[in-house]
Design a protein around this motif. Structure first.
Motif, PDB file in Angstrom:
ATOM      1  N   ILE A 355       0.774  -1.213   0.027  1.00 38.97           N
ATOM      2  CA  ILE A 355       0.043   0.103   0.220  1.00 38.97           C
ATOM      3  C   ILE A 355       0.982   1.374   0.045  1.00 38.97           C
ATOM      4  CG2 ILE A 355      -1.799   1.206   1.171  1.00 38.97           C
ATOM      5  CD1 ILE A 355      -2.455  -1.507   2.626  1.00 38.97           C
ATOM      6  N   GLY A 356       0.581   2.211  -0.874  1.00 38.55           N
ATOM      7  CA  GLY A 356       1.652   3.477  -1.062  1.00 38.55           C
ATOM      8  C   GLY A 356       1.165   4.261   0.141  1.00 38.55           C
ATOM      9  N   THR A 357       2.508   4.799   0.661  1.00 36.09           N
ATOM     10  CA  THR A 357       2.392   5.810   1.896  1.00 36.09           C
ATOM     11  C   THR A 357       1.491   6.903   1.844  1.00 36.09           C
ATOM     12  OG1 THR A 357       4.810   5.217   2.131  1.00 36.09           O
ATOM     13  CG2 THR A 357       4.080   6.999   3.333  1.00 36.09           C
ATOM     14  N   THR A 358       1.385   7.359   0.634  1.00 33.95           N
ATOM     15  CA  THR A 358       0.427   8.752   0.740  1.00 33.95           C
ATOM     16  C   THR A 358      -1.060   8.138   0.827  1.00 33.95           C
ATOM     17  OG1 THR A 358       1.795   9.287  -0.934  1.00 33.95           O
ATOM     18  CG2 THR A 358      -0.190  10.426  -0.982  1.00 33.95           C
ATOM     19  N   LYS A 359      -1.458   7.015  -0.020  1.00 32.30           N
ATOM     20  CA  LYS A 359      -2.732   6.485   0.144  1.00 32.30           C
ATOM     21  C   LYS A 359      -3.176   6.116   1.672  1.00 32.30           C
ATOM     22  CE  LYS A 359      -6.479   5.601  -1.965  1.00 32.30           C
ATOM     23  NZ  LYS A 359      -7.418   6.423  -1.997  1.00 32.30           N
ATOM     24  N   LEU A 360      -2.049   5.347   2.203  1.00 34.14           N
ATOM     25  CA  LEU A 360      -2.319   4.978   3.580  1.00 34.14           C
ATOM     26  C   LEU A 360      -2.655   6.076   4.530  1.00 34.14           C
ATOM     27  CD1 LEU A 360      -1.914   2.145   4.936  1.00 34.14           C
ATOM     28  CD2 LEU A 360       0.414   2.745   5.443  1.00 34.14           C
ATOM     29  N   ASN A 361      -1.661   7.240   4.328  1.00 36.66           N
ATOM     30  CA  ASN A 361      -1.854   8.396   5.306  1.00 36.66           C
ATOM     31  C   ASN A 361      -3.296   9.283   5.050  1.00 36.66           C
ATOM     32  OD1 ASN A 361       0.621   8.951   7.068  1.00 36.66           O
ATOM     33  ND2 ASN A 361       1.289   8.100   5.184  1.00 36.66           N
ATOM     34  N   GLU A 362      -3.413   9.042   3.605  1.00 32.85           N
ATOM     35  CA  GLU A 362      -5.018   9.933   3.196  1.00 32.85           C
ATOM     36  C   GLU A 362      -5.893   9.198   3.822  1.00 32.85           C
ATOM     37  OE1 GLU A 362      -5.747   9.661  -0.868  1.00 32.85           O
ATOM     38  OE2 GLU A 362      -4.342  11.419  -0.950  1.00 32.85           O
ATOM     39  N   VAL A 363      -6.130   7.798   4.037  1.00 34.96           N
ATOM     40  CA  VAL A 363      -7.228   6.969   4.617  1.00 34.96           C
ATOM     41  C   VAL A 363      -7.144   7.115   6.050  1.00 34.96           C
ATOM     42  CG1 VAL A 363      -8.304   4.887   4.719  1.00 34.96           C
ATOM     43  CG2 VAL A 363      -7.444   5.738   2.471  1.00 34.96           C
ATOM     44  N   SER A 387       3.344   4.138   7.647  1.00 35.05           N
ATOM     45  CA  SER A 387       3.790   3.691   6.217  1.00 35.05           C
ATOM     46  C   SER A 387       3.979   2.152   6.630  1.00 35.05           C
ATOM     47  CB  SER A 387       5.119   4.401   5.763  1.00 35.05           C
ATOM     48  OG  SER A 387       6.352   3.800   6.792  1.00 35.05           O
ATOM     49  N   ASN A 422     -10.186  -1.083   4.701  1.00 32.21           N
ATOM     50  CA  ASN A 422      -9.953  -0.466   3.566  1.00 32.21           C
ATOM     51  C   ASN A 422      -9.020  -1.177   2.465  1.00 32.21           C
ATOM     52  OD1 ASN A 422     -11.006   2.614   3.975  1.00 32.21           O
ATOM     53  ND2 ASN A 422     -10.190   2.058   5.902  1.00 32.21           N
ATOM     54  N   TRP A 423      -8.400  -2.048   2.889  1.00 28.77           N
ATOM     55  CA  TRP A 423      -7.762  -3.055   2.021  1.00 28.77           C
ATOM     56  C   TRP A 423      -8.004  -4.418   2.124  1.00 28.77           C
ATOM     57  CZ3 TRP A 423      -5.560   1.420   4.484  1.00 28.77           C
ATOM     58  CH2 TRP A 423      -5.325   2.244   3.323  1.00 28.77           C
TER      59      TRP A 423
END
Length: 437
Positions: A355-363, A387, A422-423
């Motif tokens: 899972i990308g870091t940006t996406k992880l933090n966004e959610v 992350s 979420n995943w």
């Protein structure tokens, strides 16, 4: 290939104390899961870079006078069939007993390395008394005190010197390894036969000694995996099949050498204590899980209500980890056995999710802000960033906080649940780490 060391001996010679001392060398691997009284009977030990599994046979003895000695005798026989090394514990204070001589007789017949461990040797005079144990005919006795730890380093040196060299099988990288595990008579053999029966297409069978796992390559109908089968599933054992300890020893082998465990539960008997023991072994070894409720053809009422009740019962008994697939199948009629393979393949792929870091933090950060960790002693805990760690066996996530030491297990579970919501990580274990930012 994981090596297995079994500790045998009569009651009260100090088997469990030695077991606790050996497995504490790597506490991180042996988790003291609440409510699992039998959990401490299996653990891992690391000495000079060699890791091996340790089994304390004492924990599985039925405590009843008439069958007590017979049970221990059975377990010694199982230990000699399943382990790579046997540690035979005796007590310097009581000397050689009739029972010790009986066990020695069984051990002398095996080709296994046996180490006689003389426990409770707390002074030099007792060391001289230990010479009495030469008459067991099993080589030099090693004097230790499992309570104080003296002599255990020398013992571990001897154990490591007798371990088989790491067996590097010629297995192709990136091909999943599926192990079929479960209680005796839950239908493991039938399922394996259904997979690799008449239509089997075995590319390779790599086997070591009888105690090693056998890898059967299966590449048919769009599948390609190794079936991890302990040799014992194929040969009938001399020991009675229904012995609990026997199935635990066998399961350790298969579980340690696999990526995904297919846990068989008997639909006619429901989920039992033994199923939970094996489930805990799977969890402790961080393996992915698929639960198969076998013999579904024998259940008369197959309504959605019955299925739901069954699923709820399994989830309740295995909580807090409940995000794993349950399949109702019959190995005998081959009903849904391909569904088992498809699901095991999906679960294996879930282990590899990145899972990308940006996406992880966004959610996750908005969710953490809405439900922050509870404050402790008036201090507010803030999680600023998260992350996924690269190159890990299972999905592992790190959360950076100002006061990581105050974040409780329940909050880690909350974070894990949010990641799972979420995943798709069904069937795969997850690691959550909290670090100082």
């Amino acid at each position: 290939m994981a090596n297995l060391v079994a500790i045998v001996g009569r009651p009260n010679v100090g088997k469990s104390t030695l077991f606790n001392r050996l497995t504490k060398t790597r506490q991180a691997i042996v988790s003291d899961t609440a409510g699992t009284t039998r959990d401490r009977q299996y653990g891992k030990c690391d000495w000079n870079g060699r890791e091996f599994s340790v089994v304390d046979t004492g924990g599985w003895v039925v405590k009843s006078d008439d069958i007590f000695e017979e049970e221990i005798r059975k377990q010694v026989i199982i230990a000699t069939e399943e382990a790579d090394i046997v540690l035979f514990m005796v007590d310097v204070q009581t000397g050689v007993t009739d029972w010790d001589e009986d066990v020695a007789q069984i051990l002398r017949r095996t080709k296994l390395p046996v180490v006689v461990v003389v426990n409770k040797v707390d002074n030099n005079n007792q060391q001289y008394s230990a010479a009495e144990f030469y008459k067991l005919g099993l080589g030099d006795p090693i004097c230790i005190s499992s309570v104080s730890g003296s002599g255990t380093g020398d013992l571990l040196d001897i154990v490591v010197s007798k371990l088989k060299s790491e067996n590097n099988e010629i297995l192709e990288e990136g091909i999943p390894r599926f192990a079929v595990v479960g209680r005796p008579n839950a239908g493991k053999s039938s399922l394996i036969n259904a997979f690799i029966g008449e239509n089997r297409n075995i590319v390779t069978e790599i086997a070591g000694t009888t105690r090693d796992s056998i890898y059967t390559r299966y590449d048919k109908f769009g599948f390609d995996f190794y079936l991890v089968d302990t040799a014992g599933i194929r040969r009938k054992n001399k020991v009675t099949e229904d012995l609990e300890f026997y199935s635990v020893m066998r399961s350790i082998r298969a579980i340690e050498n696999s990526d995904v465990c297919i846990l068989m539960i008997d639909a006619t008997r429901g989920i039992e204590a033994q199923d939970l023991n094996i489930f805990q072994l799977i969890q402790k070894n961080n393996k992915s899980l698929v639960v198969v409720v076998n013999k579904w053809d024998l259940v008369e009422d197959k309504s959605q209500e019955v299925i739901k009740t069954f699923e709820d019962a399994i989830h309740n008994r295995m909580a807090p980890f409940t995000d794993f697939p349950i399949i109702f199948a019959s190995a005998l009629t081959k009903q849904r056995i391909f569904k088992v393979l498809e699901t095991a393949k999906d679960v294996y792929l879930n282990r590899k999710v990145k899972i990308g870091t940006t996406k992880l933090n966004e959610v996750l950060l908005p969710l953490i802000e809405a439900y922050p960790p509870p404050s402790i002693k008036g201090k507010y805990i803030k999680i600023k960033y998260c992350s996924q760690l690269p190159n890990t066996q299972i999905p592992s996530f790190v959360f950076y906080a100002n006061l990581p030491q105050y974040i409780k297990e329940t909050y880690k579970r909350f974070l894990e649940n949010k990641i799972r919501e979420n995943w798709t990580l069904t069937g795969s274990p997850i690691n959550i780490f909290i670090r100082h930012k």
